[in-house]
Design a protein around this motif. Structure first.
Motif, PDB file in Angstrom:
ATOM      1  N   PHE A   1      51.755  -9.991  -0.951  1.00  0.00           N
ATOM      2  CA  PHE A   1      50.829  -8.998  -0.414  1.00  0.00           C
ATOM      3  C   PHE A   1      51.331  -7.619  -0.808  1.00  0.00           C
ATOM      4  N   GLY A   2      50.374  -6.778  -1.264  1.00  0.00           N
ATOM      5  CA  GLY A   2      50.748  -5.431  -1.671  1.00  0.00           C
ATOM      6  C   GLY A   2      49.675  -4.423  -1.321  1.00  0.00           C
ATOM      7  N   SER A   3      50.123  -3.223  -1.156  1.00  0.00           N
ATOM      8  CA  SER A   3      49.175  -2.139  -0.871  1.00  0.00           C
ATOM      9  C   SER A   3      49.716  -0.850  -1.483  1.00  0.00           C
ATOM     10  N   SER A   4      48.801   0.036  -1.831  1.00  0.00           N
ATOM     11  CA  SER A   4      49.185   1.333  -2.403  1.00  0.00           C
ATOM     12  C   SER A   4      48.189   2.397  -1.936  1.00  0.00           C
TER      13      SER A   4
ATOM     14  N   PHE B   1      56.381 -22.284 -24.430  1.00  0.00           N
ATOM     15  CA  PHE B   1      55.351 -21.465 -23.779  1.00  0.00           C
ATOM     16  C   PHE B   1      55.391 -21.686 -22.269  1.00  0.00           C
ATOM     17  N   ASN B   2      54.867 -20.723 -21.541  1.00  0.00           N
ATOM     18  CA  ASN B   2      54.777 -20.799 -20.086  1.00  0.00           C
ATOM     19  C   ASN B   2      53.303 -20.791 -19.672  1.00  0.00           C
ATOM     20  N   LEU B   3      52.986 -21.645 -18.741  1.00  0.00           N
ATOM     21  CA  LEU B   3      51.631 -21.725 -18.214  1.00  0.00           C
ATOM     22  C   LEU B   3      51.687 -21.475 -16.714  1.00  0.00           C
ATOM     23  N   ILE B   4      51.089 -20.348 -16.301  1.00  0.00           N
ATOM     24  CA  ILE B   4      51.143 -19.931 -14.905  1.00  0.00           C
ATOM     25  C   ILE B   4      49.727 -19.625 -14.433  1.00  0.00           C
ATOM     26  N   LEU B   5      49.359 -20.144 -13.306  1.00  0.00           N
ATOM     27  CA  LEU B   5      48.055 -19.888 -12.699  1.00  0.00           C
ATOM     28  C   LEU B   5      48.199 -18.751 -11.697  1.00  0.00           C
ATOM     29  N   GLN B   6      47.374 -17.725 -11.869  1.00  0.00           N
ATOM     30  CA  GLN B   6      47.415 -16.578 -10.976  1.00  0.00           C
ATOM     31  C   GLN B   6      46.022 -16.303 -10.415  1.00  0.00           C
ATOM     32  N   SER B   7      45.983 -15.951  -9.173  1.00  0.00           N
ATOM     33  CA  SER B   7      44.729 -15.589  -8.513  1.00  0.00           C
ATOM     34  C   SER B   7      44.972 -14.348  -7.664  1.00  0.00           C
ATOM     35  N   GLN B   8      44.037 -13.393  -7.781  1.00  0.00           N
ATOM     36  CA  GLN B   8      44.198 -12.132  -7.065  1.00  0.00           C
ATOM     37  C   GLN B   8      42.938 -11.828  -6.260  1.00  0.00           C
ATOM     38  N   TYR B   9      43.155 -11.243  -5.126  1.00  0.00           N
ATOM     39  CA  TYR B   9      42.052 -10.744  -4.306  1.00  0.00           C
ATOM     40  C   TYR B   9      42.443  -9.356  -3.817  1.00  0.00           C
ATOM     41  N   GLY B  10      41.552  -8.388  -4.095  1.00  0.00           N
ATOM     42  CA  GLY B  10      41.875  -7.017  -3.723  1.00  0.00           C
ATOM     43  C   GLY B  10      40.737  -6.307  -3.021  1.00  0.00           C
ATOM     44  N   TYR B  11      41.095  -5.284  -2.312  1.00  0.00           N
ATOM     45  CA  TYR B  11      40.133  -4.456  -1.589  1.00  0.00           C
ATOM     46  C   TYR B  11      40.536  -3.002  -1.781  1.00  0.00           C
ATOM     47  N   ARG B  12      39.562  -2.195  -2.211  1.00  0.00           N
ATOM     48  CA  ARG B  12      39.833  -0.772  -2.464  1.00  0.00           C
ATOM     49  C   ARG B  12      39.004   0.084  -1.512  1.00  0.00           C
ATOM     50  N   LEU B  13      39.671   1.046  -0.915  1.00  0.00           N
ATOM     51  CA  LEU B  13      39.030   1.979   0.014  1.00  0.00           C
ATOM     52  C   LEU B  13      39.175   3.383  -0.546  1.00  0.00           C
ATOM     53  N   GLN B  14      38.026   4.077  -0.762  1.00  0.00           N
ATOM     54  CA  GLN B  14      38.016   5.429  -1.306  1.00  0.00           C
ATOM     55  C   GLN B  14      37.189   6.341  -0.401  1.00  0.00           C
ATOM     56  N   GLY B  15      37.547   7.611  -0.434  1.00  0.00           N
ATOM     57  CA  GLY B  15      36.758   8.581   0.326  1.00  0.00           C
ATOM     58  C   GLY B  15      37.445   9.922   0.399  1.00  0.00           C
ATOM     59  N   ASP B  16      36.649  10.913   0.698  1.00  0.00           N
ATOM     60  CA  ASP B  16      37.195  12.255   0.898  1.00  0.00           C
ATOM     61  C   ASP B  16      37.803  12.352   2.283  1.00  0.00           C
ATOM     62  N   ASP B  17      38.400  13.473   2.544  1.00  0.00           N
ATOM     63  CA  ASP B  17      39.107  13.624   3.821  1.00  0.00           C
ATOM     64  C   ASP B  17      38.167  13.466   5.016  1.00  0.00           C
ATOM     65  N   LYS B  18      36.958  13.933   4.868  1.00  0.00           N
ATOM     66  CA  LYS B  18      36.038  13.850   6.015  1.00  0.00           C
ATOM     67  C   LYS B  18      35.514  12.430   6.235  1.00  0.00           C
ATOM     68  N   ASP B  19      35.544  11.619   5.199  1.00  0.00           N
ATOM     69  CA  ASP B  19      35.003  10.264   5.307  1.00  0.00           C
ATOM     70  C   ASP B  19      36.088   9.182   5.384  1.00  0.00           C
ATOM     71  N   PHE B  20      37.321   9.510   4.979  1.00  0.00           N
ATOM     72  CA  PHE B  20      38.355   8.485   4.891  1.00  0.00           C
ATOM     73  C   PHE B  20      38.866   8.103   6.288  1.00  0.00           C
ATOM     74  N   GLN B  21      38.865   6.830   6.570  1.00  0.00           N
ATOM     75  CA  GLN B  21      39.207   6.347   7.899  1.00  0.00           C
ATOM     76  C   GLN B  21      40.655   6.669   8.282  1.00  0.00           C
ATOM     77  N   LEU B  22      41.520   6.739   7.283  1.00  0.00           N
ATOM     78  CA  LEU B  22      42.937   6.958   7.562  1.00  0.00           C
ATOM     79  C   LEU B  22      43.179   8.293   8.251  1.00  0.00           C
ATOM     80  N   PHE B  23      42.292   9.271   8.018  1.00  0.00           N
ATOM     81  CA  PHE B  23      42.501  10.623   8.541  1.00  0.00           C
ATOM     82  C   PHE B  23      41.641  10.912   9.750  1.00  0.00           C
ATOM     83  N   LYS B  24      40.960   9.903  10.289  1.00  0.00           N
ATOM     84  CA  LYS B  24      40.148  10.118  11.484  1.00  0.00           C
ATOM     85  C   LYS B  24      40.969   9.910  12.721  1.00  0.00           C
TER      86      LYS B  24
END
Length: 320
Positions: free
Chosen positions: A85-88, A297-320
């Motif tokens: 699990f990762g976040s940025s 050779f190497n055979l590796i199965l990878q699966s990713q699921y991501g969620y992106r949240l964008q917004g300006d200061d007035k709309d971004f939930q992190l700053f409310k």
């Protein structure tokens, strides 16, 4: 009524304390009966048990077994899927803008946060994973043979030291009896010589016999002390501890016919040190295979699921 209740409670309390005292004393008696105490008579099996409990080399060898089991778990984990699990978070101090048709357009937002899960499942790594698991299991068998070898050396050393101490103590008794007999003979010869019954040669020979036995007895006594101290060192006892050895000789083992060829084959099949060398050879051969698999050779199965949240200061939930 209150006095009667108090008396009953007092009697119950004394009964409970007496019962706990009896149980505690019985436990101590059982423990003292099962654990040899220095100063009491110990058998050869007791000495071996003490040595295995106190010998540092044997305890270190046993600790290596836990390390080998951990290596098996580590190698097994290489074949299992990995979920991470990762976040940025990105804060744009200045948003790029573009003027088109008299209007300004912004390319981006003030804030951006990415959250995602990543699943990785190795399919084929050139055989490295399964070879590493096999090496870890072989290393565990190597460690078990190392423990068995250490245990065999300790048992052999303790039994040899125990029997050596018993033998030297018996030899001391023989020399004491011989010296007592020689001194008695010297006393008799001395009386007979004073009466002119025996010659001076017989008298001198009796004196020489006593003089020769005394240093031999002293040397044997010193050897008995050294043998006993060697045994104490092997079983983890203090040199100042009193140690009484108890041993019953089994006469049935004397005179057994031993086949040398059979014993050699038995030693080759069961000797732990020889099996350790075989395990090391097997580990080295498989390690070479892992090194060669790096070109595969190497055979590796990878699966990713991501969620992106964008917004300006007035709309971004992190700053409310």
């Amino acid at each position: 009524m209150n006095d009667l209740s108090t008396a009953v409670r007092s009697r119950r309390l004394r009964s409970g304390m007496m019962l706990r005292t009896i149980l505690f004393s019985a436990t101590l008696m059982l423990l003292s009966a099962s654990i040899p105490v220095f100063g009491s008579a110990i058998t050869i099996d007791d000495a071996v048990g003490m040595a295995l409990k106190n010998n540092q080399d044997y305890l270190i060898a046993k600790s290596q077994l836990e390390k080998a089991e951990a290596e098996i778990q580590k190698a097994t984990a290489g074949a299992l899927p990995t979920l991470s699990f990762g976040s940025s978070y990105t804060r744009n101090l200045k948003i790029p803008t573009m003027v088109f048709g008299g209007e300004s357009f912004r390319f981006g937002t003030d804030n951006q946060m990415d959250i995602g899960l990543n699943l990785t499942q190795p399919i084929w790594l050139g055989g490295r994973v399964f070879t590493a698991m096999k090496i870890a299991k072989i290393y565990k068998r190597y460690t078990e043979d190392m423990i068995r070898e250490a245990e065999g050396q300790i048992v052999y050393g303790v039994r040899r030291a125990f029997l050596g101490a018993i033998l030297t103590q018996d030899v001391v008794k023989v020399y004491k009896d011989a010296l007592a007999t020689a001194e008695l003979n010297l006393d008799i010869v001395n009386k007979m010589y004073s009466q002119g019954v025996v010659s001076e040669y017989e008298y001198l020979r009796a004196q020489v016999e006593v003089a020769n036995l005394r240093p031999q007895l002293t040397q044997t006594q010193n050897g008995a002390v050294i043998a006993l101290e060697s045994l104490k060192n092997l079983i983890g006892a203090k040199l100042s501890d009193s140690l009484e050895l108890q041993y019953e000789f089994d006469s049935t083992i004397v005179g057994r016919e031993l086949n040398l060829e059979y014993l050699q084959k038995l030693a080759s099949a069961n000797r732990a040190s020889l099996q350790q060398q075989e395990h090391l050879t097997d580990i080295t051969r498989r390690a070479i295979g892992i090194a060669k698999s790096g070109r595969s050779f190497n055979l590796i199965l990878q699966s990713q699921y991501g969620y992106r949240l964008q917004g300006d200061d007035k709309d971004f939930q992190l700053f409310k």
